[in-house]
Write a protein that holds these residues in place. Structure first.
Motif, PDB file in Angstrom:
ATOM      1  N   ALA A  93     -11.032   5.411  -3.558  1.00 47.40           N
ATOM      2  CA  ALA A  93     -10.272   4.182  -3.331  1.00 47.40           C
ATOM      3  C   ALA A  93      -9.138   4.424  -2.339  1.00 47.40           C
ATOM      4  O   ALA A  93      -8.856   3.580  -1.478  1.00 47.40           O
ATOM      5  CB  ALA A  93      -9.711   3.663  -4.655  1.00 47.40           C
ATOM      6  N   LYS A  94      -8.511   5.578  -2.444  1.00 43.68           N
ATOM      7  CA  LYS A  94      -7.427   5.920  -1.517  1.00 43.68           C
ATOM      8  C   LYS A  94      -7.948   6.016  -0.088  1.00 43.68           C
ATOM      9  O   LYS A  94      -7.306   5.535   0.853  1.00 43.68           O
ATOM     10  CB  LYS A  94      -6.788   7.243  -1.935  1.00 43.68           C
ATOM     11  CG  LYS A  94      -5.634   7.680  -1.053  1.00 43.68           C
ATOM     12  CD  LYS A  94      -5.055   9.005  -1.518  1.00 43.68           C
ATOM     13  CE  LYS A  94      -3.921   9.458  -0.608  1.00 43.68           C
ATOM     14  NZ  LYS A  94      -3.370  10.774  -1.048  1.00 43.68           N
ATOM     15  N   ARG A  95      -9.127   6.622   0.090  1.00 45.67           N
ATOM     16  CA  ARG A  95      -9.709   6.730   1.433  1.00 45.67           C
ATOM     17  C   ARG A  95     -10.072   5.352   1.981  1.00 45.67           C
ATOM     18  O   ARG A  95      -9.921   5.084   3.183  1.00 45.67           O
ATOM     19  CB  ARG A  95     -10.946   7.632   1.405  1.00 45.67           C
ATOM     20  CG  ARG A  95     -10.640   9.099   1.139  1.00 45.67           C
ATOM     21  CD  ARG A  95     -11.823   9.974   1.500  1.00 45.67           C
ATOM     22  NE  ARG A  95     -13.012   9.660   0.733  1.00 45.67           N
ATOM     23  CZ  ARG A  95     -13.298  10.192  -0.449  1.00 45.67           C
ATOM     24  NH1 ARG A  95     -12.456  11.050  -1.015  1.00 45.67           N
ATOM     25  NH2 ARG A  95     -14.414   9.872  -1.079  1.00 45.67           N
ATOM     26  N   VAL A 103     -12.085  11.641  -8.664  1.00 44.46           N
ATOM     27  CA  VAL A 103     -12.843  11.410  -7.427  1.00 44.46           C
ATOM     28  C   VAL A 103     -12.966   9.914  -7.148  1.00 44.46           C
ATOM     29  O   VAL A 103     -13.032   9.498  -5.984  1.00 44.46           O
ATOM     30  CB  VAL A 103     -14.238  12.073  -7.487  1.00 44.46           C
ATOM     31  CG1 VAL A 103     -14.111  13.583  -7.584  1.00 44.46           C
ATOM     32  CG2 VAL A 103     -15.071  11.532  -8.626  1.00 44.46           C
ATOM     33  N   SER A 104     -12.979   9.095  -8.196  1.00 44.16           N
ATOM     34  CA  SER A 104     -13.031   7.641  -8.002  1.00 44.16           C
ATOM     35  C   SER A 104     -11.731   7.139  -7.385  1.00 44.16           C
ATOM     36  O   SER A 104     -11.744   6.305  -6.470  1.00 44.16           O
ATOM     37  CB  SER A 104     -13.289   6.933  -9.338  1.00 44.16           C
ATOM     38  OG  SER A 104     -14.526   7.323  -9.894  1.00 44.16           O
ATOM     39  N   ARG A 105     -10.603   7.645  -7.862  1.00 40.12           N
ATOM     40  CA  ARG A 105      -9.312   7.250  -7.287  1.00 40.12           C
ATOM     41  C   ARG A 105      -9.188   7.736  -5.845  1.00 40.12           C
ATOM     42  O   ARG A 105      -8.668   7.023  -4.977  1.00 40.12           O
ATOM     43  CB  ARG A 105      -8.158   7.806  -8.126  1.00 40.12           C
ATOM     44  CG  ARG A 105      -8.056   7.236  -9.527  1.00 40.12           C
ATOM     45  CD  ARG A 105      -6.711   7.573 -10.154  1.00 40.12           C
ATOM     46  NE  ARG A 105      -6.456   8.999 -10.192  1.00 40.12           N
ATOM     47  CZ  ARG A 105      -6.790   9.803 -11.206  1.00 40.12           C
ATOM     48  NH1 ARG A 105      -7.400   9.306 -12.271  1.00 40.12           N
ATOM     49  NH2 ARG A 105      -6.508  11.095 -11.168  1.00 40.12           N
ATOM     50  N   THR A 136      -6.935   3.749   3.202  1.00 42.11           N
ATOM     51  CA  THR A 136      -6.512   4.367   4.461  1.00 42.11           C
ATOM     52  C   THR A 136      -7.302   3.798   5.629  1.00 42.11           C
ATOM     53  O   THR A 136      -6.751   3.511   6.697  1.00 42.11           O
ATOM     54  CB  THR A 136      -6.699   5.895   4.393  1.00 42.11           C
ATOM     55  OG1 THR A 136      -5.889   6.417   3.331  1.00 42.11           O
ATOM     56  CG2 THR A 136      -6.295   6.551   5.702  1.00 42.11           C
ATOM     57  N   TRP A 137      -8.608   3.614   5.425  1.00 45.40           N
ATOM     58  CA  TRP A 137      -9.448   3.063   6.491  1.00 45.40           C
ATOM     59  C   TRP A 137      -9.029   1.639   6.825  1.00 45.40           C
ATOM     60  O   TRP A 137      -8.841   1.290   7.998  1.00 45.40           O
ATOM     61  CB  TRP A 137     -10.912   3.093   6.066  1.00 45.40           C
ATOM     62  CG  TRP A 137     -11.854   2.725   7.173  1.00 45.40           C
ATOM     63  CD1 TRP A 137     -12.433   3.557   8.076  1.00 45.40           C
ATOM     64  CD2 TRP A 137     -12.311   1.399   7.506  1.00 45.40           C
ATOM     65  NE1 TRP A 137     -13.228   2.848   8.943  1.00 45.40           N
ATOM     66  CE2 TRP A 137     -13.174   1.525   8.626  1.00 45.40           C
ATOM     67  CE3 TRP A 137     -12.078   0.136   6.967  1.00 45.40           C
ATOM     68  CZ2 TRP A 137     -13.801   0.427   9.206  1.00 45.40           C
ATOM     69  CZ3 TRP A 137     -12.697  -0.964   7.554  1.00 45.40           C
ATOM     70  CH2 TRP A 137     -13.548  -0.813   8.657  1.00 45.40           C
ATOM     71  N   PHE A 138      -8.868   0.794   5.810  1.00 50.51           N
ATOM     72  CA  PHE A 138      -8.508  -0.602   6.050  1.00 50.51           C
ATOM     73  C   PHE A 138      -7.098  -0.724   6.620  1.00 50.51           C
ATOM     74  O   PHE A 138      -6.798  -1.661   7.355  1.00 50.51           O
ATOM     75  CB  PHE A 138      -8.620  -1.409   4.758  1.00 50.51           C
ATOM     76  CG  PHE A 138     -10.026  -1.838   4.435  1.00 50.51           C
ATOM     77  CD1 PHE A 138     -10.620  -2.883   5.122  1.00 50.51           C
ATOM     78  CD2 PHE A 138     -10.757  -1.187   3.454  1.00 50.51           C
ATOM     79  CE1 PHE A 138     -11.915  -3.281   4.836  1.00 50.51           C
ATOM     80  CE2 PHE A 138     -12.057  -1.579   3.160  1.00 50.51           C
ATOM     81  CZ  PHE A 138     -12.639  -2.623   3.851  1.00 50.51           C
TER      82      PHE A 138
END
Length: 278
Positions: free
Chosen positions: A177-179, A172-174, A182-184
């Motif tokens: 970070a992936k989300r 869930v931590s990874r 994606t936002w940035f």
């Protein structure tokens, strides 16, 4: 839930229709919405954030004609921003980033003051996992769920159960970070820098960017972080990614944690503190 539904209905009737879409028990945002309604007479959604103007202008057809991923000429775009911003997003290559996250999760389970100890404190207060902002937080929710199960089993946990919890915590931590990435990635105002490069080089570039105030900022290839995966090999490496722990590897490596759960994790710290106070 401290009558969450009634509180949401109250704020909706006060004028903020979007309050009904808030995550359950997100009391901070609900209270903030009510504060804005009381002080301004309007809901938060009625106020336009200056950066939205920048993004709208940047996404307009005229701006897109001159826009490239690596060069952003902010000064050529009329915006409502009160200040000129230089924004940087620092990240490591995805595999390296994931590996660092996994190691960090391990570190958070080591020692007497780790996330399991804090999860015990939250449980002793009578809180349940995933019922408030604190108990929904990454790490805390998983630790509380794991510790609750251990308590139901009389303070007993197998190594397999511990490693399942650790793997879930890392996963869930990874994903978070992936989300974030994606936002940035969708925010053109940010210049992506490769944080795995020498720190002095990164800092020197950022310092020079602010000092020179060039109309168009160009990030050198030597420190530029690619937003997208460059080839199928990199994509396949991500698909095949598996954690490689450095502390918790074999069954014996988690024995100290299991002993803590058996001796301390299933005792109520709050009750002990109250008893000492009496």
């Amino acid at each position: 839930d401290h009558n969450w539904d009634a509180a949401v209905e109250f704020v909706v009737n006060a004028g903020d229709q979007k309050a009904s879409s808030l995550a359950r028990n997100d009391w901070y945002r609900l209270k903030r919405s009510l504060e804005i309604l009381k002080s301004t007479g309007s809901p938060p959604s009625s106020f336009r954030v200056p950066y939205d103007s920048f993004r709208d202008n940047l996404n307009s057809p005229d701006a897109n004609d001159d826009f490239s991923e690596n060069d952003i000429s902010v000064q050529n775009i009329e915006t409502d921003l009160d200040y000129d911003f230089l924004c940087f997003f620092l990240s490591s290559p995805r595999i390296d980033l994931y590996r660092s996250i996994d190691f960090r999760c391990e570190d958070m389970l080591s020692g007497a003051d780790g996330v399991l100890s804090e999860a015990r404190w939250l449980l002793d207060l009578g809180l349940l996992p995933n019922t408030s902002s604190a108990t929904r937080a990454i790490g805390y929710r998983q630790a509380m769920e794991y510790l609750s199960k251990c308590r139901q089993q009389g303070g007993v946990s197998s190594p397999g159960e511990f490693y399942w919890f650790l793997n879930k915590f890392q996963q869930v931590s990874r994903n978070f970070a992936k989300r974030q990435m994606t936002w940035f990635r969708c925010e053109p105002m940010y210049h992506w820098l490769n944080a795995s490069k020498p720190l002095d080089t990164i800092l020197e570039f950022i310092y020079d960017a602010y000092e020179k105030e060039a109309e168009t900022l160009v990030v050198p290839d030597s420190i530029r972080m690619n937003k997208e995966m460059r080839n199928s090999r990199e994509a396949n490496a991500l698909k095949a990614y598996r954690p490689r722990n450095r502390h918790f590897v074999g069954r014996e490596d988690c024995s100290s944690v299991l002993e803590w759960i058996r001796n301390e994790g299933c005792k109520s710290e709050v009750s002990c503190m109250e008893g000492a106070a009496i």
